[in-house]
Design a protein around this motif. Structure first.
Motif, PDB file in Angstrom:
ATOM      1  N   LEU A 191       1.006   5.996   4.517  1.00  0.00           N
ATOM      2  CA  LEU A 191       1.221   7.130   4.614  1.00  0.00           C
ATOM      3  C   LEU A 191       0.772   7.324   5.897  1.00  0.00           C
ATOM      4  N   ASP A 192       1.606   8.373   6.782  1.00  0.00           N
ATOM      5  CA  ASP A 192       1.325   8.583   7.846  1.00  0.00           C
ATOM      6  C   ASP A 192      -0.134   9.551   8.283  1.00  0.00           C
ATOM      7  N   LYS A 193      -0.089   9.718   9.264  1.00  0.00           N
ATOM      8  CA  LYS A 193      -1.298  10.522   9.556  1.00  0.00           C
ATOM      9  C   LYS A 193      -0.972  12.039   9.368  1.00  0.00           C
ATOM     10  N   SER A 194       0.556  12.608   8.945  1.00  0.00           N
ATOM     11  CA  SER A 194       0.789  13.415   8.698  1.00  0.00           C
ATOM     12  C   SER A 194       0.662  13.327   6.999  1.00  0.00           C
ATOM     13  N   GLY A 195       0.551  12.608   5.846  1.00  0.00           N
ATOM     14  CA  GLY A 195       0.586  13.028   4.595  1.00  0.00           C
ATOM     15  C   GLY A 195       2.375  11.768   4.507  1.00  0.00           C
ATOM     16  N   GLU A 196       3.100  11.731   5.466  1.00  0.00           N
ATOM     17  CA  GLU A 196       4.109  10.909   4.922  1.00  0.00           C
ATOM     18  C   GLU A 196       4.682   9.393   4.068  1.00  0.00           C
ATOM     19  N   ALA A 197       5.435   9.701   3.003  1.00  0.00           N
ATOM     20  CA  ALA A 197       5.279   8.164   2.872  1.00  0.00           C
ATOM     21  C   ALA A 197       5.951   7.190   3.369  1.00  0.00           C
ATOM     22  N   ARG A 198       5.802   5.992   4.481  1.00  0.00           N
ATOM     23  CA  ARG A 198       6.425   5.639   5.395  1.00  0.00           C
ATOM     24  C   ARG A 198       6.864   3.875   4.874  1.00  0.00           C
ATOM     25  N   VAL A 199       6.284   3.174   3.949  1.00  0.00           N
ATOM     26  CA  VAL A 199       5.806   1.948   3.609  1.00  0.00           C
ATOM     27  C   VAL A 199       5.473   1.485   2.444  1.00  0.00           C
ATOM     28  N   LEU A 200       6.651   0.280   1.498  1.00  0.00           N
ATOM     29  CA  LEU A 200       5.897   0.480   0.066  1.00  0.00           C
ATOM     30  C   LEU A 200       6.115  -1.605   0.595  1.00  0.00           C
ATOM     31  N   LEU A 201       4.469  -1.997   0.235  1.00  0.00           N
ATOM     32  CA  LEU A 201       4.284  -3.511  -0.007  1.00  0.00           C
ATOM     33  C   LEU A 201       3.692  -3.673  -1.139  1.00  0.00           C
ATOM     34  N   ARG A 202       4.294  -4.662  -1.094  1.00  0.00           N
ATOM     35  CA  ARG A 202       3.955  -5.370  -2.683  1.00  0.00           C
ATOM     36  C   ARG A 202       2.384  -5.791  -2.832  1.00  0.00           C
ATOM     37  N   GLY A 203       1.589  -5.553  -3.977  1.00  0.00           N
ATOM     38  CA  GLY A 203       0.080  -5.930  -4.104  1.00  0.00           C
ATOM     39  C   GLY A 203      -0.062  -6.958  -3.587  1.00  0.00           C
ATOM     40  N   ASP A 204       1.163  -8.019  -3.722  1.00  0.00           N
ATOM     41  CA  ASP A 204      -0.193  -9.545  -3.571  1.00  0.00           C
ATOM     42  C   ASP A 204       0.484  -9.512  -2.362  1.00  0.00           C
ATOM     43  N   ALA A 205       1.371  -8.674  -0.848  1.00  0.00           N
ATOM     44  CA  ALA A 205       1.065  -8.759   0.624  1.00  0.00           C
ATOM     45  C   ALA A 205       0.088  -9.409   0.778  1.00  0.00           C
ATOM     46  N   PRO A 206       0.387 -10.128   2.141  1.00  0.00           N
ATOM     47  CA  PRO A 206      -0.735 -10.862   2.585  1.00  0.00           C
ATOM     48  C   PRO A 206      -1.375  -9.967   3.590  1.00  0.00           C
ATOM     49  N   ALA A 207      -2.113 -10.265   4.204  1.00  0.00           N
ATOM     50  CA  ALA A 207      -3.455  -9.002   4.208  1.00  0.00           C
ATOM     51  C   ALA A 207      -3.558  -9.260   6.112  1.00  0.00           C
ATOM     52  N   GLU A 208      -2.629  -9.381   6.853  1.00  0.00           N
ATOM     53  CA  GLU A 208      -1.729  -9.602   8.032  1.00  0.00           C
ATOM     54  C   GLU A 208      -0.507  -8.745   7.935  1.00  0.00           C
ATOM     55  N   ASP A 209       0.590  -8.763   6.751  1.00  0.00           N
ATOM     56  CA  ASP A 209       1.619  -7.924   6.692  1.00  0.00           C
ATOM     57  C   ASP A 209       1.053  -6.631   6.502  1.00  0.00           C
ATOM     58  N   VAL A 210      -0.076  -5.986   5.587  1.00  0.00           N
ATOM     59  CA  VAL A 210      -0.261  -4.739   5.872  1.00  0.00           C
ATOM     60  C   VAL A 210      -1.370  -3.842   7.420  1.00  0.00           C
ATOM     61  N   ALA A 211      -2.329  -5.118   7.259  1.00  0.00           N
ATOM     62  CA  ALA A 211      -2.637  -4.778   9.023  1.00  0.00           C
ATOM     63  C   ALA A 211      -1.086  -4.777   9.989  1.00  0.00           C
ATOM     64  N   HIS A 212      -0.125  -4.993   9.729  1.00  0.00           N
ATOM     65  CA  HIS A 212       0.789  -4.888  11.378  1.00  0.00           C
ATOM     66  C   HIS A 212       1.606  -3.989  10.471  1.00  0.00           C
ATOM     67  N   ASP A 213       1.634  -3.123   9.102  1.00  0.00           N
ATOM     68  CA  ASP A 213       2.551  -1.842   9.218  1.00  0.00           C
ATOM     69  C   ASP A 213       2.132  -0.614   9.409  1.00  0.00           C
ATOM     70  N   VAL A 214       0.453  -1.156   9.064  1.00  0.00           N
ATOM     71  CA  VAL A 214      -0.563  -0.095   9.569  1.00  0.00           C
ATOM     72  C   VAL A 214      -0.387   0.225  11.121  1.00  0.00           C
ATOM     73  N   ARG A 215      -0.250  -0.126  11.340  1.00  0.00           N
ATOM     74  CA  ARG A 215      -0.723  -0.635  12.849  1.00  0.00           C
ATOM     75  C   ARG A 215       0.702   0.046  13.458  1.00  0.00           C
ATOM     76  N   GLU A 216       1.683  -0.064  13.669  1.00  0.00           N
ATOM     77  CA  GLU A 216       3.182   0.211  13.182  1.00  0.00           C
ATOM     78  C   GLU A 216       2.795   2.232  13.362  1.00  0.00           C
ATOM     79  N   LEU A 217       1.643   2.569  12.697  1.00  0.00           N
ATOM     80  CA  LEU A 217       1.603   3.831  12.551  1.00  0.00           C
ATOM     81  C   LEU A 217       0.635   4.808  12.841  1.00  0.00           C
ATOM     82  N   LEU A 218      -0.318   3.865  13.432  1.00  0.00           N
ATOM     83  CA  LEU A 218      -1.079   4.461  14.472  1.00  0.00           C
ATOM     84  C   LEU A 218      -0.915   5.200  15.770  1.00  0.00           C
TER      85      LEU A 218
END
Length: 198
Positions: free
Chosen positions: A171-198
């Motif tokens: 969820l982005d900084k305003s609390g809006e849901a933005r991305v859904l990733l599988r629970g086995d997604a690589p940490a690199e994918d999680v970090a990448h998508d988080v950075r897209e919202l920073l």
């Protein structure tokens, strides 16, 4: 005069629409997970944190949220997913301070705030666990469209496990849901998508 006013209003409307379209195009994020923008998932989150304080999305405004549903006695999926989230936080380095990972327990019978706190902080001291009443969990899970179910494995009251989905909701900084990733997604994918919202 009314014709001039109508044309002026029409052109003004077209200009605003074009500006919005151009703005939308220029700010589109390049997510590795599924883009769930506009779904309003998680809006009814209302649980209790691992210090016993009631929490809603409003309490985390200003931070990117990564939400995961799990439970402390989960044998394999949850520890693996939480380890991936811990690794993602390491990859984010200084930006990790702008992110909050929340694990929502699907087993409120056994996951007291104290038990949950010890569990999540073993992965990263900044992680927060959320628990609550069965009713609070039901409302929150429904809000995320997250599946969970109790599976009895023996005659005893505690002889059960929990079946549950294992996705990461970002969820982005305003609390809006933005991305859904599988629970086995690589940490690199999680970090990448988080950075897209920073």
């Amino acid at each position: 005069m009314s014709l001039f006013f109508s044309l002026r209003t029409l052109f003004a409307g077209l200009f605003v629409t074009a500006a919005l379209v151009l703005t939308g195009c220029s700010s589109e994020a390049d997510f590795r997970g599924s883009d769930i923008s506009g779904t309003k998932l998680g809006g009814d989150l209302a649980m209790v944190d691992d210090s016993g304080q009631p929490r809603t999305l409003a309490d985390y405004r200003g931070k990117v949220l990564v939400v995961f549903f799990g439970f402390t006695q989960c044998p394999d999926v949850c520890p693996t997913s939480m380890s991936q989230l811990a690794h993602a936080m390491e990859l984010l380095e200084d930006d990790a301070a702008k992110v909050q990972v929340l694990m929502i327990s699907v087993d409120p019978e056994r996951d007291t705030p104290e038990v949950l706190s010890s569990y999540v902080k073993a992965f990263n001291p900044s992680f927060v666990g959320l628990t609550g009443t069965p009713e609070q969990l039901a409302t929150t899970a429904k809000s995320f469209r997250a599946h969970y179910a109790k599976v009895q494995q023996g005659p005893g009251a505690n002889d059960y496990t929990m079946d549950h989905g294992s996705s990461f909701y970002i969820l982005d900084k305003s609390g809006e849901a933005r991305v859904l990733l599988r629970g086995d997604a690589p940490a690199e994918d999680v970090a990448h998508d988080v950075r897209e919202l920073l």
